[in-house]
Design a protein around this motif. Structure first.
Motif, PDB file in Angstrom:
ATOM      1  N   LYS A 195       0.850  -1.185   0.000  1.00  0.00           N
ATOM      2  CA  LYS A 195       0.000   0.000   0.000  1.00  0.00           C
ATOM      3  C   LYS A 195       0.886   1.236   0.000  1.00  0.00           C
ATOM      4  CE  LYS A 195      -3.551   2.424   2.578  1.00  0.00           C
ATOM      5  NZ  LYS A 195      -4.598   2.325   3.592  1.00  0.00           N
ATOM      6  N   LYS A 248      -2.106  -1.503  -3.873  1.00  0.00           N
ATOM      7  CA  LYS A 248      -3.017  -0.360  -3.818  1.00  0.00           C
ATOM      8  C   LYS A 248      -2.220   0.934  -3.866  1.00  0.00           C
ATOM      9  CE  LYS A 248      -6.084   1.903  -0.630  1.00  0.00           C
ATOM     10  NZ  LYS A 248      -6.102   2.270   0.717  1.00  0.00           N
ATOM     11  N   TYR A 314     -15.117   0.853  -6.939  1.00  0.00           N
ATOM     12  CA  TYR A 314     -16.412   1.512  -6.751  1.00  0.00           C
ATOM     13  C   TYR A 314     -17.295   1.344  -7.986  1.00  0.00           C
ATOM     14  CZ  TYR A 314     -13.691   3.319  -2.927  1.00  0.00           C
ATOM     15  OH  TYR A 314     -12.875   3.383  -1.819  1.00  0.00           O
TER      16      TYR A 314
HETATM   17  C1  PBG Z   1      -7.767   3.031   5.506  1.00  0.00           C
HETATM   18  C2  PBG Z   1      -7.992   2.909   4.032  1.00  0.00           C
HETATM   19  C3  PBG Z   1      -7.811   3.881   3.040  1.00  0.00           C
HETATM   20  C4  PBG Z   1      -8.215   3.307   1.837  1.00  0.00           C
HETATM   21  C5  PBG Z   1      -8.588   1.997   2.121  1.00  0.00           C
HETATM   22  N1  PBG Z   1      -8.433   1.767   3.467  1.00  0.00           N
HETATM   23  C6  PBG Z   1      -7.365   5.298   3.152  1.00  0.00           C
HETATM   24  C7  PBG Z   1      -5.999   5.659   3.527  1.00  0.00           C
HETATM   25  O1  PBG Z   1      -5.136   4.821   3.771  1.00  0.00           O
HETATM   26  O2  PBG Z   1      -5.791   6.857   3.644  1.00  0.00           O
HETATM   27  C8  PBG Z   1      -8.224   4.026   0.512  1.00  0.00           C
HETATM   28  C9  PBG Z   1      -9.245   3.574  -0.477  1.00  0.00           C
HETATM   29  C10 PBG Z   1      -9.533   4.540  -1.574  1.00  0.00           C
HETATM   30  O3  PBG Z   1      -8.896   5.600  -1.743  1.00  0.00           O
HETATM   31  O4  PBG Z   1     -10.454   4.229  -2.330  1.00  0.00           O
HETATM   32  N2  PBG Z   1      -6.441   2.997   5.867  1.00  0.00           N
END
Ligand code: PBG
Ligand code: ZN
Length: 325
Positions: A195, A248, A314
Motif C-alpha cells: 500500500k 493499492k 467503486y
Molecule cells: C484506511 C484505508 C484507506 C483506503 C482503504 N483503506 C485510506 C488511507 O489509507 O488513507 C483508501 C481507499 C480509496 O482511496 O479508495 N487505511
C-alpha cells in the motif's frame, strides 16, 4: 516470415473473432464492491468527490448488499464512519461499533455474499492516523494489539475476511494469532500488503472522514518510487499468514501488480482501484471528455491483465450489470 503472410489484423476483423482470441476477460467473479456505513436510519449522504458513492446507514446498506449479491458479486468490503472519534480508536473494536453492527445486520438478512471488513484505525482516531500516536510518531508495536482486537470483533460479528490496511509491521501475524486464539481459524486475511502513500486516496478520506489531522502517512505506507520493496512487503505478509495480498492503488502501480503476481503466482492477488482513480474517470465523463463506459471497462481489464485476480472497485455494481446483461 513476416508480412504479407502474417497479417495480425485478420484476427481483429469482427467482434466474434476478437472474442475468440481475447486473452483477458473481466468477470463479475473478479469484483469486490466497497461500501461506507454510517450511523442513523434512512441515511444516504452523497460523497461529493465520488459521484454515485454514498455514506449509507445500515438499513440502506443491507439493501445495497442484496443488490450486489443479486448481480453475482461475490464480496463487499465495508468501511465505517463512527459516531465519535478518540485518540485510541475505541470505535474500531467496540462490539457495538458501526462495522460490527453492519456485519451482523448483513449476516442476518443477506445470504450468499462474502463480507470483508477493512481493519484500520484511521476512521476512528481523532488524529486520523492508522495507529496510536505519541508526539508526532505513529507507533507500530502498541498499535498491533488494537488491530488484532478490531479484527477479532469483526470476526465475532460474522466477517468472512478481514483486510488490514494500516501498514504497521507485523500486523498480519498479530491478527492471525488473535483470530486463531478465538477459534476463528477459517476467517481469512486479505492484507493490503503493498500500500503506497498515495495522493489518490483523497476522495476516500472525504467519504470516510479519515484525513490525518497532522503530517501524512509516509512514515508507514510505501514510497511511490519503490517497486522491489513490494516483494519484501508481500513476502513478509505471506510468511505471517496472509491468504490474499493486495496492491493499492492500481493504475499508477500496474508494474507492481505484475511484479508481485509473477513473484508469488500461487497467492491470490487483489488490486484496489482507489477513490481518486474512480473520481478522475467520473469527472472526465461529466465534462464529456471521455467515453465513460469504455474507459471503465478498459481500466478494469487493464488491472486484470496486469495480474490482479481480484479487483476492489467503486464501479463493481455498475460493471456487473453490464457483464451479466
Ligand atoms: C484506511 C484505508 C484507506 C483506503 C482503504 N483503506 C485510506 C488511507 O489509507 O488513507 C483508501 C481507499 C480509496 O482511496 O479508495 N487505511
Ligand atoms: Zn488507515
Amino acid at each position: 516470415m513476416g508480412f504479407p503472410v502474417h497479417r495480425p489484423r485478420r484476427l481483429r476483423v469482427n467482434e466474434n473473432i476478437r472474442r475468440m482470441v481475447r486473452e483477458t476477460k473481466l468477470s463479475v467473479d473478479d469484483l469486490v464492491q466497497p461500501f461506507f456505513v454510517i450511523y442513523g436510519e434512512k441515511v444516504r449522504n452523497p460523497v461529493e468527490s465520488m459521484p454515485g458513492v454514498y455514506q449509507l446507514s445500515i438499513d440502506y446498506l443491507v439493501e445495497e448488499v442484496k443488490k450486489a449479491r443479486d448481480l453475482g458479486i461475490p464480496a463487499v468490503i465495508l468501511f465505517g464512519i463512527p459516531e465519535k472519534k478518540d485518540p485510541v480508536a475505541s470505535g474500531a473494536y467496540d462490539e457495538n461499533g458501526i462495522i460490527q453492527r453492519a456485519v451482523r445486520a448483513i449476516k442476518e438478512k443477506v445470504d450468499d455474499i462474502i463480507v470483508i471488513t477493512d481493519v484500520c484505525l484511521c476512521e476512528y482516531t481523532s488524529h486520523g492516523h492508522c495507529g496510536l500516536v505519541k508526539g508526532s510518531e505513529v507507533l507500530n508495536d502498541p498499535t498491533l494489539e488494537l488491530l488484532a482486537k478490531t479484527a477479532v470483533s469483526h470476526a465475532k460479528a460474522g466477517a468472512d475476511i478481514v483486510a488490514p490496511s494500516d501498514m504497521m509491521d507485523g500486523r498480519v501475524a498479530a491478527i492471525r494469532e488473535a483470530l486463531d486464539g478465538e477459534g476463528f481459524y477459517n476467517v481469512a486475511i486479505m492484507s493490503y500488503s503493498v500500500k503506497y502513500a498515495s495522493s489518490y486516496y483523497g476522495p476516500f478520506r472525504d467519504a470516510a472522514d479519515s484525513a490525518p489531522k497532522f503530517g501524512d502517512r509516509r512514515s508507514y505506507q510505501m514510497d511511490p518510487p519503490n517497486a522491489k520493496e513490494a516483494i519484501k512487503e508481500a513476502s513478509l505478509d505471506i510468511e505471517e499468514g496472509a491468504d490474499i495480498i493486495m496492491v493499492k492503488p492500481a493504475l499508477p502501480y500496474l508494474d507492481v501488480i505484475r511484479l508481485v503476481k509473477d513473484t508469488f503466482p500461487e497467492i491470490p492477488l487483489a488490486a484496489y482501484n482507489v477513490s481518486g482513480e474512480y473520481s478522475m474517470i467520473k469527472a472526465a465523463a461529466k465534462l464529456g471528455w471521455i467515453d465513460y463506459e469504455r474507459v471503465v471497462m478498459e481500466t478494469l481489464v487493464g488491472i486484470k491483465r496486469a495480474g490482479a485476480d481480484i479487483i476492489l472497485t467503486y464501479f463493481a455494481m455498475e460493471v456487473a450489470e453490464k457483464l451479466i446483461s
